[in-house]
Design a protein around this motif. Structure first.
Motif, PDB file in Angstrom:
ATOM      1  N   GLY A  50      38.870  40.135  42.205  1.00 44.33           N
ATOM      2  CA  GLY A  50      37.485  40.036  41.762  1.00 44.33           C
ATOM      3  C   GLY A  50      37.318  40.135  40.259  1.00 44.33           C
ATOM      4  O   GLY A  50      36.202  40.033  39.755  1.00 44.33           O
ATOM      5  N   GLY A  51      38.417  40.347  39.529  1.00 46.80           N
ATOM      6  CA  GLY A  51      38.345  40.460  38.074  1.00 46.80           C
ATOM      7  C   GLY A  51      38.657  41.867  37.595  1.00 46.80           C
ATOM      8  O   GLY A  51      39.407  42.601  38.233  1.00 46.80           O
ATOM      9  N   VAL A  52      38.037  42.236  36.482  1.00 48.38           N
ATOM     10  CA  VAL A  52      38.243  43.558  35.878  1.00 48.38           C
ATOM     11  C   VAL A  52      36.930  44.313  35.899  1.00 48.38           C
ATOM     12  O   VAL A  52      35.891  43.788  35.487  1.00 48.38           O
ATOM     13  CB  VAL A  52      38.745  43.422  34.422  1.00 48.38           C
ATOM     14  N   ARG A  53      36.979  45.564  36.376  1.00 46.31           N
ATOM     15  CA  ARG A  53      35.792  46.404  36.400  1.00 46.31           C
ATOM     16  C   ARG A  53      36.133  47.769  35.812  1.00 46.31           C
ATOM     17  O   ARG A  53      37.249  48.263  35.991  1.00 46.31           O
ATOM     18  CB  ARG A  53      35.265  46.579  37.835  1.00 46.31           C
ATOM     19  N   LEU A  54      35.158  48.374  35.124  1.00 42.31           N
ATOM     20  CA  LEU A  54      35.340  49.704  34.541  1.00 42.31           C
ATOM     21  C   LEU A  54      34.279  50.636  35.098  1.00 42.31           C
ATOM     22  O   LEU A  54      33.094  50.275  35.146  1.00 42.31           O
ATOM     23  CB  LEU A  54      35.243  49.657  33.016  1.00 42.31           C
TER      24      LEU A  54
END
Length: 204
Positions: A50-54
């Motif tokens: 899903g990508g990059v999440r913080l």
């Protein structure tokens, strides 16, 4: 948010962070490693299909606040969960939380993520592994350097001497961790925090 990582699916979930217990001095017996405490915001980076999440330490999605870090994540993996701290370098190179707050809103390009643990890597749940094995995997993934994603070095040996040296240069104190401990979210006796007395209690 889930309580643990879904290590079998395509989308990983936030893991509640392990939190250190406050002590007066770092432990002196063997079997501990020590890191300088950073004056920043505890953050978890999740990388998956899903990508990059913080995420903040409370599980809030702060990807849009930390967008320069999210864009800078180009690590040699398909999926990972990294535990660390978002900081901004101060005038003399030491982390500075007032500048961090200002940078989030006005100069987000100054933000840096310092990784000190890894909980998942390419389908493997690393949380049950001893800390030093996780740190080795993390260092191989992140590597040394001064980019937006940095590795937090640890130290062995005389913790009290390290603590006194750190008091002189500015950071809040020392985080001591059992070298053989597994990662477990919530309050922990295998992670200890000795803070400098001249500093207020931090947000770690």
């Amino acid at each position: 948010m889930g309580k643990r990582a879904n290590v079998d699916g395509d989308r990983l979930e936030f893991i509640p962070p392990q939190m250190p217990t406050l002590v007066e001095q770092p432990p002196q017996d063997e079997g501990w490693v020590h890191e300088a405490e950073l004056d920043g915001y505890r953050t978890q980076i999740i990388i998956d299909k899903g990508g990059v999440r913080l995420y903040s330490k409370n599980g809030r999605d702060w990807t849009t606040k930390y967008w320069p870090i999210a864009l800078a994540v180009e690590l040699p993996c398909r999926a990972a969960i990294l535990d660390g701290e978002v900081i901004v370098s101060g005038v003399r190179g030491a982390p500075d939380s007032p500048e961090l707050e200002a940078a989030i809103w006005s100069e987000p390009n100054r933000l840096v993520f310092v990784a000190f643990d890894i909980l998942h890597l390419d389908g493997r749940n690393l949380a049950p592994l001893p800390l030093l094995q996780r740190k080795q995997a993390l260092r191989q993934l992140v590597g040394p350097g001064v980019g937006k994603i940095q590795y937090s070095e640890h130290f062995e040996g005389d913790a009290l001497a390290l603590f006194r040296a750190i008091e002189k240069i500015g950071p809040n104190g020392v985080i001591s961790k059992r070298a053989d401990s597994r990662y477990k979210g919530g309050p922990s006796k295998t992670w200890l925090k000795a803070r400098c007395l001249r500093k207020p209690f931090s947000k770690f």
